[in-house]
Scaffold this motif. Structure first.
Motif, PDB file in Angstrom:
ATOM      1  N   PHE A  12       0.967  -1.369  -0.085  1.00 20.01           N
ATOM      2  CA  PHE A  12       0.045  -0.062  -0.097  1.00 20.01           C
ATOM      3  C   PHE A  12       0.768   1.308   0.003  1.00 20.01           C
ATOM      4  O   PHE A  12       1.681   1.519   1.154  1.00 20.01           O
ATOM      5  CB  PHE A  12      -0.796   0.215   1.308  1.00 20.01           C
ATOM      6  CG  PHE A  12      -1.970   1.311   1.368  1.00 20.01           C
ATOM      7  CD1 PHE A  12      -2.968   1.269   0.670  1.00 20.01           C
ATOM      8  CD2 PHE A  12      -1.536   2.247   2.197  1.00 20.01           C
ATOM      9  CE1 PHE A  12      -3.892   2.310   0.496  1.00 20.01           C
ATOM     10  CE2 PHE A  12      -2.359   3.178   2.257  1.00 20.01           C
ATOM     11  CZ  PHE A  12      -3.415   3.389   1.458  1.00 20.01           C
ATOM     12  N   VAL A  13       0.786   2.076  -1.008  1.00 18.38           N
ATOM     13  CA  VAL A  13       1.673   3.215  -1.250  1.00 18.38           C
ATOM     14  C   VAL A  13       0.561   4.395  -1.459  1.00 18.38           C
ATOM     15  O   VAL A  13      -0.214   4.272  -2.173  1.00 18.38           O
ATOM     16  CB  VAL A  13       2.514   3.276  -2.300  1.00 18.38           C
ATOM     17  CG1 VAL A  13       3.342   4.457  -2.464  1.00 18.38           C
ATOM     18  CG2 VAL A  13       3.580   1.791  -2.116  1.00 18.38           C
ATOM     19  N   PHE A  41      -2.110  10.204  -5.191  1.00 23.23           N
ATOM     20  CA  PHE A  41      -2.189   8.934  -5.910  1.00 23.23           C
ATOM     21  C   PHE A  41      -1.983   7.843  -4.894  1.00 23.23           C
ATOM     22  O   PHE A  41      -1.432   7.845  -3.847  1.00 23.23           O
ATOM     23  CB  PHE A  41      -0.552   8.929  -6.577  1.00 23.23           C
ATOM     24  CG  PHE A  41       0.008   7.441  -6.946  1.00 23.23           C
ATOM     25  CD1 PHE A  41      -0.603   7.059  -8.143  1.00 23.23           C
ATOM     26  CD2 PHE A  41       0.905   6.725  -6.450  1.00 23.23           C
ATOM     27  CE1 PHE A  41      -0.281   5.945  -8.731  1.00 23.23           C
ATOM     28  CE2 PHE A  41       1.405   5.389  -6.851  1.00 23.23           C
ATOM     29  CZ  PHE A  41       0.680   5.200  -8.026  1.00 23.23           C
ATOM     30  N   THR A  42      -2.790   6.668  -5.014  1.00 20.87           N
ATOM     31  CA  THR A  42      -2.566   5.518  -4.248  1.00 20.87           C
ATOM     32  C   THR A  42      -2.633   4.395  -4.756  1.00 20.87           C
ATOM     33  O   THR A  42      -3.112   4.210  -6.127  1.00 20.87           O
ATOM     34  CB  THR A  42      -4.089   5.775  -3.456  1.00 20.87           C
ATOM     35  OG1 THR A  42      -4.429   6.639  -2.762  1.00 20.87           O
ATOM     36  CG2 THR A  42      -4.270   4.420  -2.452  1.00 20.87           C
ATOM     37  N   PHE A  43      -1.639   3.454  -4.724  1.00 24.37           N
ATOM     38  CA  PHE A  43      -1.387   2.188  -5.160  1.00 24.37           C
ATOM     39  C   PHE A  43      -1.685   1.190  -4.163  1.00 24.37           C
ATOM     40  O   PHE A  43      -0.981   1.188  -3.078  1.00 24.37           O
ATOM     41  CB  PHE A  43       0.059   2.206  -5.711  1.00 24.37           C
ATOM     42  CG  PHE A  43       0.307   0.852  -6.190  1.00 24.37           C
ATOM     43  CD1 PHE A  43      -0.175   0.275  -7.675  1.00 24.37           C
ATOM     44  CD2 PHE A  43       1.218  -0.191  -5.821  1.00 24.37           C
ATOM     45  CE1 PHE A  43       0.253  -0.973  -8.346  1.00 24.37           C
ATOM     46  CE2 PHE A  43       1.512  -1.181  -5.915  1.00 24.37           C
ATOM     47  CZ  PHE A  43       0.949  -1.468  -7.498  1.00 24.37           C
TER      48      PHE A  43
END
Length: 74
Positions: free
Chosen positions: A42-43, A48-50
């Motif tokens: 989880f970044v 921005f979210t990944f």
């Protein structure tokens, strides 16, 4: 029997399997802990979210393999 009968049966079974899988996916979000296991990537930076649930995917794959082996064992 028509040759299309077998194809129709196959499409019907595929549709039922898709409905079952869709229902399981909808219910999986309500099970606590699924998708938030240690090791899931989880970044989040700014807007921005990944998110990549690698450990969750591995565990689900192992469980499905065991279940399907019991069902389709000959």
């Amino acid at each position: 029997m028509s040759p299309l009968f077998g194809m129709g049966k196959l499409i019907l079974i595929f549709g039922l399997v898709m409905v079952i899988i869709g229902g399981m996916i909808m219910l999986a979000g309500k099970v606590p802990g699924i998708g938030r296991l240690p090791g899931d990537i989880f970044v989040q930076k700014g807007n921005f979210t990944f998110y990549f649930p690698i450990v969750t995917s591995i565990i689900l794959s192992i469980l499905l393999t065991i279940i399907l082996n019991f069902i389709f064992r000959r």
